[in-house]
Design a protein around this motif. Structure first.
Motif, PDB file in Angstrom:
ATOM      1  N   GLU A 122       0.837  -1.890   2.222  1.00 29.17           N
ATOM      2  CA  GLU A 122       0.654  -3.147   1.503  1.00 29.17           C
ATOM      3  C   GLU A 122       0.934  -3.019   0.004  1.00 29.17           C
ATOM      4  OE1 GLU A 122      -3.237  -4.670   2.337  1.00 29.17           O
ATOM      5  OE2 GLU A 122      -3.018  -4.442   4.505  1.00 29.17           O
ATOM      6  N   PHE A 123       1.401  -1.847  -0.444  1.00 33.37           N
ATOM      7  CA  PHE A 123       1.590  -1.614  -1.873  1.00 33.37           C
ATOM      8  C   PHE A 123       2.386  -2.736  -2.541  1.00 33.37           C
ATOM      9  CE2 PHE A 123       1.184   3.330  -2.210  1.00 33.37           C
ATOM     10  CZ  PHE A 123      -0.179   3.204  -2.051  1.00 33.37           C
ATOM     11  N   PHE A 124       3.588  -2.991  -2.048  1.00 34.80           N
ATOM     12  CA  PHE A 124       4.481  -3.921  -2.727  1.00 34.80           C
ATOM     13  C   PHE A 124       4.038  -5.366  -2.539  1.00 34.80           C
ATOM     14  CE2 PHE A 124       6.947  -0.063  -2.504  1.00 34.80           C
ATOM     15  CZ  PHE A 124       7.501  -0.010  -3.772  1.00 34.80           C
ATOM     16  N   GLU A 125       3.474  -5.673  -1.390  1.00 39.44           N
ATOM     17  CA  GLU A 125       2.958  -7.025  -1.156  1.00 39.44           C
ATOM     18  C   GLU A 125       1.836  -7.349  -2.140  1.00 39.44           C
ATOM     19  OE1 GLU A 125       0.683  -9.577   2.367  1.00 39.44           O
ATOM     20  OE2 GLU A 125       1.458  -7.565   2.778  1.00 39.44           O
ATOM     21  N   ARG A 126       0.938  -6.403  -2.361  1.00 44.66           N
ATOM     22  CA  ARG A 126      -0.192  -6.650  -3.256  1.00 44.66           C
ATOM     23  C   ARG A 126       0.228  -6.619  -4.734  1.00 44.66           C
ATOM     24  NH1 ARG A 126      -5.972  -4.455  -1.128  1.00 44.66           N
ATOM     25  NH2 ARG A 126      -5.741  -4.968   1.075  1.00 44.66           N
ATOM     26  N   SER A 158      -4.603  -0.314  -7.236  1.00 45.97           N
ATOM     27  CA  SER A 158      -3.804   0.191  -6.105  1.00 45.97           C
ATOM     28  C   SER A 158      -4.366   1.457  -5.489  1.00 45.97           C
ATOM     29  CB  SER A 158      -2.357   0.433  -6.563  1.00 45.97           C
ATOM     30  OG  SER A 158      -2.288   1.445  -7.554  1.00 45.97           O
ATOM     31  N   ARG A 159      -5.348   2.085  -6.136  1.00 45.57           N
ATOM     32  CA  ARG A 159      -5.949   3.281  -5.548  1.00 45.57           C
ATOM     33  C   ARG A 159      -6.533   3.002  -4.165  1.00 45.57           C
ATOM     34  NH1 ARG A 159      -8.390   3.772 -10.959  1.00 45.57           N
ATOM     35  NH2 ARG A 159      -7.217   5.308 -12.169  1.00 45.57           N
ATOM     36  N   ASP A 160      -6.970   1.766  -3.945  1.00 44.83           N
ATOM     37  CA  ASP A 160      -7.607   1.405  -2.690  1.00 44.83           C
ATOM     38  C   ASP A 160      -6.687   0.634  -1.752  1.00 44.83           C
ATOM     39  OD1 ASP A 160     -10.042   2.522  -3.601  1.00 44.83           O
ATOM     40  OD2 ASP A 160     -10.538   0.664  -4.657  1.00 44.83           O
ATOM     41  N   TRP A 161      -5.431   0.436  -2.133  1.00 43.49           N
ATOM     42  CA  TRP A 161      -4.524  -0.335  -1.301  1.00 43.49           C
ATOM     43  C   TRP A 161      -3.938   0.541  -0.177  1.00 43.49           C
ATOM     44  CZ3 TRP A 161      -1.022  -2.885  -5.594  1.00 43.49           C
ATOM     45  CH2 TRP A 161      -1.795  -3.829  -6.307  1.00 43.49           C
ATOM     46  N   PRO A 162      -3.851   0.032   1.029  1.00 46.61           N
ATOM     47  CA  PRO A 162      -3.104   0.746   2.070  1.00 46.61           C
ATOM     48  C   PRO A 162      -1.633   0.849   1.665  1.00 46.61           C
ATOM     49  CG  PRO A 162      -4.439  -1.017   3.012  1.00 46.61           C
ATOM     50  CD  PRO A 162      -4.456  -1.215   1.525  1.00 46.61           C
TER      51      PRO A 162
END
Length: 252
Positions: A216-220, A209-213
């Motif tokens: 989009e946190f919860f979606e990913r 998650s360090r690289d997630w926008p």
């Protein structure tokens, strides 16, 4: 053998065993570490791992004699020591006695938790030899301690006492000298009592998650979460709570 392994409860202990070279990493040792970590992830009877060094020292980094002879102790896709580019999927605890310098410190930084003896010493001295700590030191240290502190440690090549590393939360637990491995196994076993699917998934989301926008946190996170929530272990955890007993994890 330059690496040996041992199962303690559900914890898989990996020991770098080159005390005459302060556990410095040559190519054979890098290959052996990678094989041990593959075994850690593959074994159904193992929930967590510990990595340590024999003879009172964690690891002095790259074996410079082997380097001068033309060896590069890195593996494709795995990096230095068979770990820094691809740590194991299961939680891994570093048990640090003595020195963890250069690549040795980068092995520690690739771990999820750190237990160290009070007299242990960390450091990235590469700049004092005209080199870069390119085995993860530049990338991971600023994420684990305040950025300006990481910058100072990296640019000066300073040696960092374990007590200082503990104060800035790089080290999770301090022990008396000689007791780091026992402390690391205790911490690993505390992790290992929990659902193995859940602990691996937690590690996965934290790392990825360090690289997630942010949008989009919860979606990913959702597919990882759903896989765990629909598992047999999730039902067993709830059932054990209702029945007031310890859960019996199936790891599925």
């Amino acid at each position: 053998m330059t690496v040996h392994t041992e199962l303690t409860g559900t914890t898989f202990v990996v020991t770098i065993d080159r005390p005459d070279a302060r556990n410095a990493i040559d190519l054979a040792t890098a290959e052996a570490v990678a094989a041990a970590l593959d075994e850690l992830d593959a074994r159904a009877d193992v929930t967590t791992g510990v990595i340590t060094g024999a003879g009172g020292t964690f690891c002095a980094g790259m074996d410079l004699k082997a380097f001068l002879a033309g060896e590069r102790p890195s593996l494709p896709g795995r990096g230095f020591a068979g770990i820094v580019r691809r740590p194991p999927a299961k939680p891994l605890v570093a048990a640090v006695e003595g020195y963890a310098l250069g690549g040795g410190f980068e092995i520690v930084l690739a771990c999820d938790l750190v237990v160290a003896a009070r007299d242990a010493v960390f450091g990235l001295p590469e700049v004092t030899r005209g080199l870069l700590p390119a085995g993860g030191g530049l990338l991971r240290l600023p994420r684990k301690v305040p950025a300006n502190l990481a910058m100072e440690w990296i640019l000066t090549g300073a040696r960092i006492p374990a007590t200082t590393a503990h104060e800035v939360h790089l080290v999770n637990r301090l022990t008396d000298p000689g007791a780091a491995l026992a402390g690391a196994v205790e911490l690993a076993e505390a992790v290992g009592r929990n659902g193995p699917l859940a602990t691996r998934a937690c590690k996965q989301v934290i790392a990825e998650s360090r690289d997630w926008p942010e949008a989009e946190f919860f979606e990913r996170q959702s597919p990882v979460h759903e896989a765990v929530r629909s598992s047999e272990d999730a039902r067993e955890g709830a059932l054990a709570f209702v029945e007031r007993r310890s859960p019996q994890w199936a790891n599925r």
